[in-house]
Scaffold this motif. Sequence first.
Motif: not given
Lengths: 430, 430
Positions: B26-31
């Motif tokens: 969920n890297k992009d979501l977290m950013s």
Amino acid sequence: MDKPLKIAIAGLGTVGAGVIKVLNDNKDLMSARCGRSVEVTAVSARDRNRDRGVSLDSFTWYDNPVDMASDDNVDVVVELIGGSDGIAKALCEKAIENGKHVVTANKALIAHHGTALAKAAEAKGVNVMYEAAVAGGIPIIKALREGLAGNGFSRVYGILNGTCNYMLTNMRETGRDFDVILSEAQDLGYAEADPTFDVDGIDAAHKLAILTSVAFGCEVDFDGVQTEGIRHVSPIDIEFAEELGYRIKLLGITSRQNGTVEQRVHPCMVSKETPISQVEDVFNAVVCEGNFVDKVVLQGRGAGEGPTASAVVGDLVDIARSLSVPTFSVAADKLEKLSSASLARHKGSYYVRLMVVDKPGVFADIAGVLKEHNVSMETIVQRNRAPGETVPLVLTLHETSEDSMLKALDGIGALDSVVETPRMIRIEDF
Amino acid sequence: MDKPLKIAIAGLGTVGAGVIKVLNDNKDLMSARCGRSVEVTAVSARDRNRDRGVSLDSFTWYDNPVDMASDDNVDVVVELIGGSDGIAKALCEKAIENGKHVVTANKALIAHHGTALAKAAEAKGVNVMYEAAVAGGIPIIKALREGLAGNGFSRVYGILNGTCNYMLTNMRETGRDFDVILSEAQDLGYAEADPTFDVDGIDAAHKLAILTSVAFGCEVDFDGVQTEGIRHVSPIDIEFAEELGYRIKLLGITSRQNGTVEQRVHPCMVSKETPISQVEDVFNAVVCEGNFVDKVVLQGRGAGEGPTASAVVGDLVDIARSLSVPTFSVAADKLEKLSSASLARHKGSYYVRLMVVDKPGVFADIAGVLKEHNVSMETIVQRNRAPGETVPLVLTLHETSEDSMLKALDGIGALDSVVETPRMIRIEDF
């Protein structure tokens, strides 16, 4: 102890009076939790003299609520007037413009103008908060936007309108018709004189549009919600549902697939084994499906003085604690513009009730139409055989596209032996 | 975009690996949600080479986790080692001392040292967060501390241990004995080789002590929790419960009355009509009773890689967004020191099962003892009459003090015709 947080309340109906009561009754608790006091300094309402069970003496009175947005002795405007436009919108816009936070219970306003308000607020460095707008006392906005923020969401759904849930529960328990229950609900004050917003699913659609934005980080798109109310639900369908192992609930369901979002509000058949089927009467519930947490269910009172005031004050506590989170989970200028998935392309299972003349050949005709549209049947229930008379015939259909289902229903409805418009209710597999 | 939030993870079991997966997947979501990236920079575990399904190559490896607390490239220490003392405690203390935030899933640590850690953290201006320590993926700490913060709470209760709930559900469904189910649960990995923490209620008691502090703004008092596990629950009691309209659940219940707090963990009979009775298998649920919101129920998975990691990452998102809330709802130096209400003074209803010799006069003897202690009976159930043999006799008693109930049970147990130690289960009226 920091300086007090100063609140202006616009609209002193049930919820407005409730907020004043919470801040009075839980005064010490608020101070302890916020590290500062939370104080009402100004109020506005249509009628200054109505008895609301709370004293307004210590507050500055405004005839025009919009003027409160320019009061230097106000840090937060609480908008409880309602309506998607008009004075409620003007007040919120002005408050933001003047660098004040906004807290609102107004689902119509957020569903129609949420994106614009979020952009304005974030540009000014103030919060627009609306926990009370969705599912009353249930802290679902905070759960989606913060507590479960580690998850990508595939689907969020719930019982978002207490009036409809009360009516459906009552219909099931008593076997009485929609119209009878509605007029009773109106007498009891559970339904409005004009029940359109509730029973036609518009209120639930407002809330769903908001949930969609919070869950998927996209612009609020109320027009993208495909909405059908509960007027067509009849006791006989509720009975058949029971027999088939389902309950009928008005649900709002939002799901994201391949860059599109499907938002729909309509009566659903849900298995009696699911937690949401057991949420009865005026209660609301929301289920969040996250890619790591699996399903989380939140359940509670979706309306009423205390629960709605609880949600408003929850937002005020956040502001008093100087917490700030993007209005719809991600920064307003980064919200995606997702296209709406058409319900015609929706794939699902269906319940269909026909009123047919009980004579040989009827079933063959129906089966023929279903075959023509590639719709395959799962179960068929016929009760009360009565040759030559009209009897209900119930079908459940395996997963198929809504488009095929509707075409098949048109074909079936045109058969001579089918005497009423076929009734269709979507079956949800949770 | 702000600079990345840098994370050190101590302990790479299921949950630790899960946290790395969430942050990867969920890297992009977290950013997008945090306005900055959330990156693991350092890790520590017992075995560097175990295959965990995630690559550790880009992280700094530490043999001694405590050393991560001094790494300048770390903003937050995630403590997933476990245990109330030893290295877990040393790591958290050192991290706070060095001005780093702490996120932990360690219920024992917070239950035993929560107050001290909160004081240290708040003095240093860093957060100690522990959403994952209570009810796994359910965001109950955030709900109590923030979303429902407008309410004074009278009572909070819930199913806090998935292992026990799974076992009780399985016992009810299959009618098998505790020992059989336990050994099966151990084979399936649902219960530990040493099941004490789960089945004796200690794990639930850790969680309840934490909920108490958050709900009532008081110091964490694990020793104040009165705890009884599920070893004595037998299939026959589950059957009688069913017959009487109840389910047996291991609950943690905390309530505040007149400046004292009553914390108890024990098997309870709850009406089959309540939402919590319908929470089965490994699921957890918590009910919050607030003075304005009424009851709010949160339900979900209480353990496992995904749900627990979801809770840990939820806390990381808060930190990445620079949100800070008092550790236990109110500032640590303002936490009240509430005295514990003794269970002896608890008032409630009771289920009692006796094994008696089926002969004339037995009932008169029992009734005599109850009368002597002012305990009055609500129902009596006797099945399988078998003159001269041992048969179960079940009583439910109207509300009485626990002290009187226990004295009456002593008296009843001493009767000649009562052949086993009487079994008592508290009935909860929710």
